[in-house]
Design a protein around this motif. Sequence first.
Motif, PDB file in Angstrom:
ATOM      1  N   GLN A  94       0.838  -1.203   0.000  1.00 29.44           N
ATOM      2  CA  GLN A  94       0.000   0.000   0.000  1.00 29.44           C
ATOM      3  C   GLN A  94       0.875   1.256   0.000  1.00 29.44           C
ATOM      4  N   GLY A  95       0.618   2.130  -0.934  1.00 32.05           N
ATOM      5  CA  GLY A  95       1.371   3.377  -1.008  1.00 32.05           C
ATOM      6  C   GLY A  95       2.692   3.270  -1.745  1.00 32.05           C
ATOM      7  N   GLU A  97       4.350   3.217  -4.975  1.00 32.19           N
ATOM      8  CA  GLU A  97       3.937   3.581  -6.324  1.00 32.19           C
ATOM      9  C   GLU A  97       4.777   2.904  -7.401  1.00 32.19           C
TER      10      GLU A  97
END
Length: 208
Positions: A94-95, A97
């Motif tokens: 998560q997070g 990129e």
Amino acid sequence: MAKSAGEAKATLKPPGNQPKTARGEATRKAILSAAERVIGAKGYNDASIGHITSEAGVAQGTFYIYFSTKEQVFSELVLEMGRLVRHTIAEATQGVEDRLEAEKAGLTAFLEFVCAHPDLYRIVQEALFVDPHAYRVYYQTFAAGYQAGLEAAQEAGQISKGDAETRAWALMGIGRTLGEQLVVFKSDKPISEIVASGHDLIVNGIKP
């Protein structure tokens, strides 16, 4: 192994009777937890319902309130492994990129998970012979999400163009066999070293 998203064409409904009370849910979870330990240690054929209920600390008749057969418990454990793995990898990535960094984070999370849940890992491997449908659903669901993630990364220019479906299965194969190295062959290599080598192969290949 990066974050999983999307659904496979094949589906598998949770087997057994779903409890209607918190106490029933706790009992069902205790049975599943015991089944994970017993089947993981003994293998499906040598594990009995009696072994499972004894490990869970419940009467054998209680088992049949929630499950009709040992196979139902087994199938539920395969489902649980799939849910937990996807959730674990989703949290780890998560997070993140950059797709290549997500691959590293996901592979680390996966290997840490299988080391923490070796019995579940062995159960999924045995599912190929015990419940082939559950085995296919487990991997097809994961592959569908993996493929979608790779396609998105290609569109974003983060990775080279290529057959995302084949790449998804190949990358899953790397994670699966490295997990086997740790759980089945009991490698004493630190996970960080294994991930570093595996990630280098993913990013750079084996060209000199």
